[in-house]
Design an enzyme around this catalytic site. Structure first.
Site, mmCIF file in Angstrom:
data_model
loop_
_atom_site.group_PDB
_atom_site.id
_atom_site.type_symbol
_atom_site.label_atom_id
_atom_site.label_comp_id
_atom_site.label_asym_id
_atom_site.label_seq_id
_atom_site.Cartn_x
_atom_site.Cartn_y
_atom_site.Cartn_z
ATOM 1 N N SER A 80 28.550 -49.245 19.358
ATOM 2 C CA SER A 80 28.719 -47.921 19.965
ATOM 3 C C SER A 80 30.154 -47.759 20.484
ATOM 4 O O SER A 80 31.103 -47.863 19.707
ATOM 5 C CB SER A 80 27.664 -47.731 21.063
ATOM 6 O OG SER A 80 27.615 -46.403 21.504
ATOM 7 N N ASP B 37 22.257 -41.004 13.322
ATOM 8 C CA ASP B 37 22.770 -41.421 14.623
ATOM 9 C C ASP B 37 22.997 -40.194 15.497
ATOM 10 O O ASP B 37 23.738 -39.281 15.124
ATOM 11 C CB ASP B 37 24.073 -42.203 14.441
ATOM 12 C CG ASP B 37 24.460 -43.010 15.669
ATOM 13 O OD1 ASP B 37 24.286 -42.498 16.791
ATOM 14 O OD2 ASP B 37 24.947 -44.140 15.501
ATOM 15 N N HIS C 290 20.586 -45.717 16.374
ATOM 16 C CA HIS C 290 21.800 -46.175 17.034
ATOM 17 C C HIS C 290 21.616 -47.534 17.705
ATOM 18 O O HIS C 290 22.571 -48.313 17.832
ATOM 19 C CB HIS C 290 22.224 -45.133 18.077
ATOM 20 C CG HIS C 290 23.521 -45.409 18.749
ATOM 21 N ND1 HIS C 290 24.739 -45.153 18.157
ATOM 22 C CD2 HIS C 290 23.800 -45.932 19.967
ATOM 23 C CE1 HIS C 290 25.715 -45.495 18.985
ATOM 24 N NE2 HIS C 290 25.174 -45.974 20.094
#
Length: 403
Positions: A126, A357, A385
């Site tokens: 991320s 995502d 994600h």
């Protein structure tokens, strides 16, 4: 697993190495000390590295090939913390030193101490992926290889462009949720109608407005998030009012945007900012382009968007609103990416891009994948994600095989 603590005395401002100092902490996790190093950069901004409990599939997989260093990025965890009190006292200028460019320069100084100057491999999840692309831009000589999961940023996209790409993805997540749980359409509308007619506060004193209720949609980006939202909406009322159980559960689910992690709220939009141009509360501005989020037929939940009311409606965060406004109005930011250097990249890079995502837009990620020289991308619809964390090592195994 064997653990070791490391602390590093580093400059707050890397351009002023003789100035103020901060501490940065990292936890070493080792199964075989003869293996090479892997630096893990986690999500955020503003969240510490994960605290291992021994059953993390991705970490167990990593330890087969690496010694792992879990970095508490500056301002988080056991590093010199940025609490809400620190943020209020030190102000916006201080907080500009807690972005990806500073984190990467920290990592380079840490690497000299940990590896003796040998390059290491980095795994960025991320926001950690954003930091990894910054690393490839400004210090590729420190990297043996790079792995990115759900974190290829739009290197030429500002905050408004990022949110403009994400709102339609969030809307689609809502449609999928309501298709799976049709009874939630009426339940969500009933809660929203109740909140419009009454002033409701959570146990923390934070106002539960319709907009705050909508921000529960941040759940929809994880593997089990739709189910969790559905269970939350099964029985929200106790007679004519919202139940204590519901309000406590909402408080827990909204903790991602709370006083516990002020850096996340204050610097979230700044993770996209580089060069001239203010972020100017981009998520709030861009939301006006998507009026479906203002109706309730059905009520659309929002995602990982930071809005100014998140500070104003929370008595703990309200004193930080002037700091947040100053950051949002900041007209100039340091660069985060060097596109020319990324095009000339020679570091082996592999990246997982998740098709739906909700936090890092697929199309922006795929565009960046074409910019970084030699990058190999795994574009998959098999994970969300949080794939690295919940796949029991499968996502990391796939990337290591590609590498």
């Amino acid at each position: 697993m064997k653990f070791a603590d490391h602390t590093f005395d580093l400059p707050l401002d890397h351009d002023r190495p003789d100035g103020e100092r901060i501490t940065v902490y990292a936890r070493e996790v080792t199964a075989d000390p003869a293996l090479p190093w892997l630096l893990f950069l986690g999500g955020g901004p503003g969240f510490p590295a994960p605290r291992p409990l021994g059953d993390e599939g991705w970490l167990l997989r990593a330890l087969r090939d690496y010694r792992v260093l879990l970095l508490d990025q500056r301002g988080t965890g056991r590093s010199t913390p940025v609490t809400r009190r620190v943020a209020q006292a030190r102000g916006a200028e201080y907080l500009t030193h807690f972005r990806a460019d500073s984190i990467v320069r920290d990592a380079e100084l840490v690497r000299q101490r940990v590896t003796g100057g040998e390059p290491w491999t980095v795994l960025g999840q991320s926001f950690g992926g954003f930091c990894t692309v910054t690393y490839l831009s400004f210090a590729p000589e420190g990297l043996r290889a790079a792995l990115v999961t759900g974190g290829l940023p739009g290197v030429a996209t500002d905050a408004a462009g990022a949110y403009r790409a994400l709102y339609p993805v969030v809307a689609e997540k809502n449609r999928a949720h309501y298709a799976a749980h049709p009874s939630d359409v009426a339940a969500a509308r009933q809660v929203a109608t109740h909140l419009r007619a009454r002033d409701v506060c959570l146990p923390t004193g934070r106002r539960l407005t319709v907009e705050a209720f909508q921000s529960l949609g941040n759940l929809l980006g994880g593997r089990d998030g739709s189910a969790r939202l559905h269970y939350l909406l099964e029985s929200p009322f106790d007679g004519a009012g919202l139940s204590d159980a519901f309000l406590l559960a909402v408080t827990a689910e909204l903790s991602w945007a709370s006083a516990a992690n002020p850096l996340y709220l204050l610097l979230h939009e700044a993770t996209y900012a580089q060069g001239p141009g203010a972020t100017a509360w981009a998520a709030q501005r861009v939301r006006a382009e998507f009026p479906d989020f203002d109706g309730d037929d059905p009520l659309l939940f929002t995602g990982e968007m930071i809005y100014p009311w998140m500070l104003s409606d929370d008595p703990l965060l309200a004193p930080l609103r002037p700091v947040a406004d100053e950051l949002a109005d900041r007209p100039q930011w340091s660069p985060l990416y060097d596109v020319d250097r990324l095009r000339a990249n020679e570091v082996p890079v592999v990246a997982a891009v998740y098709d739906t995502d909700m936090y890092v837009n697929r199309d922006l990620s795929l565009r960046t994948a074409t910019v970084i020289g030699g990058l190999r991308v795994w574009h998959t619809a098999d994970h969300q994600h949080d794939g690295l964390r919940v796949s029991d090592g499968a996502v990391l195994s796939r990337l290591l095989e590609m590498l």
